[in-house]
Design a protein around this motif. Structure first.
Motif, mmCIF file in Angstrom:
data_model
loop_
_atom_site.group_PDB
_atom_site.id
_atom_site.type_symbol
_atom_site.label_atom_id
_atom_site.label_comp_id
_atom_site.label_asym_id
_atom_site.label_seq_id
_atom_site.Cartn_x
_atom_site.Cartn_y
_atom_site.Cartn_z
ATOM 1 N N VAL A 201 21.463 3.090 15.827
ATOM 2 C CA VAL A 201 20.571 3.994 16.550
ATOM 3 C C VAL A 201 19.509 4.526 15.600
ATOM 4 C CG1 VAL A 201 22.389 4.636 18.183
ATOM 5 C CG2 VAL A 201 22.016 6.033 16.134
ATOM 6 N N GLU A 202 18.473 5.111 16.197
ATOM 7 C CA GLU A 202 17.376 5.693 15.424
ATOM 8 C C GLU A 202 17.433 7.214 15.591
ATOM 9 O OE1 GLU A 202 14.202 5.362 12.827
ATOM 10 O OE2 GLU A 202 15.180 3.638 13.772
ATOM 11 N N ILE A 203 17.573 7.931 14.482
ATOM 12 C CA ILE A 203 17.561 9.399 14.506
ATOM 13 C C ILE A 203 16.116 9.862 14.362
ATOM 14 C CG2 ILE A 203 18.345 11.490 13.337
ATOM 15 C CD1 ILE A 203 20.749 9.879 12.337
ATOM 16 N N ARG A 204 15.677 10.623 15.355
ATOM 17 C CA ARG A 204 14.279 11.099 15.333
ATOM 18 C C ARG A 204 14.210 12.586 15.633
ATOM 19 N NH1 ARG A 204 10.672 6.496 18.497
ATOM 20 N NH2 ARG A 204 11.074 4.779 17.034
ATOM 21 N N ALA B 83 19.860 16.059 10.270
ATOM 22 C CA ALA B 83 18.506 16.558 10.516
ATOM 23 C C ALA B 83 17.445 15.592 9.997
ATOM 24 C CB ALA B 83 18.327 17.921 9.850
ATOM 25 N N LYS B 84 17.821 14.739 9.054
ATOM 26 C CA LYS B 84 16.869 13.810 8.469
ATOM 27 C C LYS B 84 16.728 12.570 9.344
ATOM 28 C CE LYS B 84 15.931 11.184 4.241
ATOM 29 N NZ LYS B 84 16.428 10.836 2.868
ATOM 30 N N PRO B 85 15.522 12.218 9.741
ATOM 31 C CA PRO B 85 15.316 11.001 10.547
ATOM 32 C C PRO B 85 15.743 9.745 9.788
ATOM 33 C CG PRO B 85 13.401 12.428 10.651
ATOM 34 C CD PRO B 85 14.273 12.973 9.549
ATOM 35 N N GLY B 86 16.086 8.717 10.527
ATOM 36 C CA GLY B 86 16.492 7.454 9.925
ATOM 37 C C GLY B 86 17.406 6.687 10.853
ATOM 38 N N LYS B 87 18.060 5.689 10.310
ATOM 39 C CA LYS B 87 18.973 4.878 11.114
ATOM 40 C C LYS B 87 20.420 5.286 10.846
ATOM 41 C CE LYS B 87 15.971 0.792 11.277
ATOM 42 N NZ LYS B 87 15.605 0.984 12.703
ATOM 43 N N GLU C 202 19.194 3.171 20.703
ATOM 44 C CA GLU C 202 18.836 4.426 21.369
ATOM 45 C C GLU C 202 18.233 5.402 20.359
ATOM 46 O OE1 GLU C 202 21.174 8.054 23.665
ATOM 47 O OE2 GLU C 202 21.845 5.991 23.993
ATOM 48 N N ASN C 203 17.289 6.212 20.805
ATOM 49 C CA ASN C 203 16.727 7.279 19.977
ATOM 50 C C ASN C 203 17.573 8.532 20.159
ATOM 51 O OD1 ASN C 203 14.555 5.713 19.039
ATOM 52 N ND2 ASN C 203 13.324 6.224 20.831
ATOM 53 N N VAL C 204 18.103 9.050 19.042
ATOM 54 C CA VAL C 204 18.990 10.215 19.071
ATOM 55 C C VAL C 204 18.257 11.385 18.418
ATOM 56 C CG1 VAL C 204 21.188 11.131 18.283
ATOM 57 C CG2 VAL C 204 21.018 8.728 18.979
ATOM 58 N N PRO C 205 18.204 12.554 19.096
ATOM 59 C CA PRO C 205 17.498 13.712 18.525
ATOM 60 C C PRO C 205 18.124 14.177 17.210
ATOM 61 C CG PRO C 205 17.909 14.025 20.873
ATOM 62 C CD PRO C 205 18.703 12.830 20.451
ATOM 63 N N ALA C 206 17.298 14.345 16.195
ATOM 64 C CA ALA C 206 17.777 14.774 14.880
ATOM 65 C C ALA C 206 18.227 16.227 14.915
ATOM 66 C CB ALA C 206 16.675 14.586 13.834
ATOM 67 N N GLY C 207 19.273 16.532 14.139
ATOM 68 C CA GLY C 207 19.714 17.904 13.953
ATOM 69 C C GLY C 207 20.352 18.559 15.156
ATOM 70 N N GLN C 208 20.787 17.775 16.127
ATOM 71 C CA GLN C 208 21.407 18.341 17.329
ATOM 72 C C GLN C 208 22.750 17.660 17.585
ATOM 73 O OE1 GLN C 208 18.850 18.475 20.789
ATOM 74 N NE2 GLN C 208 16.988 18.638 19.534
#
Length: 374
Positions: free
Chosen positions: A371-374, A331-335, A272-278
């Motif tokens: 998951v993927e942080i984006r 807040a940093k994108p990544g896995k 799943e794509n998870v919103p970064a910094g939230q």
């Protein structure tokens, strides 16, 4: 007792639904078409009670079409007064209602490495329902179980041939046994699920419900209840649904029975794509057999650190406990790799790895959710 083929019409005019019909009507995942095996998408869990049309379906043989006018439940074996009941007669007996979680003993099999034979369940071969029925103890008391009886065999109307050896020749019925103590404790012969009559897929007209045990003990389409002095050695008791248990000597094959402590993440789902910094609400469910879930912990860094989740609602005996955890997403994108582990009132905690002696059953280790942080 009379049964018909899988595609015949029952006495009430309804046909047992096929896999596609059952799945499409409720958004279920088809694991097998023949026999029908359906899984609830676990990521869509949204309440304590699982609706009947979202409750997993496990079949070993084709769903039998029951002629309800001819159906009888026989209580026999080593008893003083064997008898049989029609559906109407069984329905007139005093009932009780319990809320219980039921899990297929192979739930999570897809996560095993190397891959194992059997239905490739992910996380959704589990559910919690309200079951209404006649206590098995009442039927046994009426029959008068004789001294020396050790087990009670439950046999269903479903039958078929076993594909792989070792196997008996010809068709066999699905059957399992319970120790007499368990049979006289909390086992129900259920007639209703969430207030409605059982559907064909869930065991109409009557099925066993065995709190705290895996679903293979909850025999569907019941036709016979047999008291016996000898340990039951049936196929689904000793060859299938068995695991290696360590003792003072060599490991011995032991029937699968009580559910293991387990927690599963519903959301986020894998990849799943998870919103970064939230903030993100991580949630799921945990359950155990013969005890109470007392703690669930969540890791968002692959098991390096753990944080307590909040248990939702009050504990219900032999039912799952929903839980949630508010994750401050970096807040940093990544896995990121999330995992959950549960502990119960007996001090049992989920293991990090699957016990290979369990084979393709008893799957309750930590399951990583990447998951993927984006």
């Amino acid at each position: 007792m009379t049964t018909k083929s899988d595609n015949s019409t029952r006495a009430d005019g309804r046909r047992p639904a096929d896999a596609e019909t059952l799945a499409s009507s409720a958004g279920m995942i088809v694991r097998e078409k023949n026999p029908v095996n359906l899984e609830m998408p676990f990521g869509e869990i949204d309440g304590f009670i699982t609706p009947a049309d979202r409750f997993y379906v496990r079949c070993h043989h084709p769903i039998p079409a029951i002629d309800i006018d001819a159906w009888r439940l026989k209580i026999e074996g080593d008893v003083e007064s064997p008898f049989e009941l029609s559906y109407a007669e069984l329905s007139e007996m005093a009932t009780r209602t319990i809320t219980t979680t039921m899990e297929c003993a192979g739930n999570g099999r897809v996560f095993l490495e190397p891959q194992r034979d059997g239905a490739q369940w992910e996380a959704g071969a589990v559910g919690t329902a309200e079951w209404t029925g006649v206590p098995l103890a009442d039927l046994l008391a009426r029959a008068g179980v004789r001294d020396g009886v050790r087990e009670v065999i439950l046999q269903g109307a479903d039958e078929g041939e076993i594909k792989d050896p070792p196997r008996p020749a010809g068709k066999i019925h699905f059957a399992r046994s319970l120790p007499l103590g368990k049979a006289n404790d909390d086992v129900l012969i259920a007639l209703r699920m969430n207030g409605e009559k059982l559907s064909p897929a869930h065991g109409f007209p009557a099925r066993a419900v065995v709190p705290g045990w895996y679903g293979m003990a909850a025999v569907k389409w019941l036709t016979e209840i047999v008291a016996t002095r000898e340990p039951f050695q049936g196929y689904y008791q000793t060859i299938d649904y068995a695991y290696w248990k360590r003792g003072p000597a060599s490991p011995v094959l032991t029937p699968v029975r009580e559910m293991r402590i387990k927690s599963q993440i519903a959301r986020p789902e894998y990849a799943e794509n998870v919103p970064a910094g939230q903030p993100y609400r991580v949630h799921g469910a945990a359950w155990t057999g013969g005890a109470e879930v007392t703690k669930v912990e969540v890791s968002t860094d692959g098991g390096t650190t753990w944080h307590d989740a909040r248990l939702v609602g009050d504990p219900v005996p032999d039912a799952w406990r929903l839980w949630e955890y508010e994750w401050d997403v970096p807040a940093k994108p990544g896995k990121a790799v999330l995992m959950a582990r549960a502990t119960d009132s007996e001090g049992r905690t989920q293991p990090a790895r699957h016990d290979e002696d369990g084979g393709s059953y008893l799957i309750h280790h930590w399951i990583p959710i990447e998951v993927e942080i984006r």
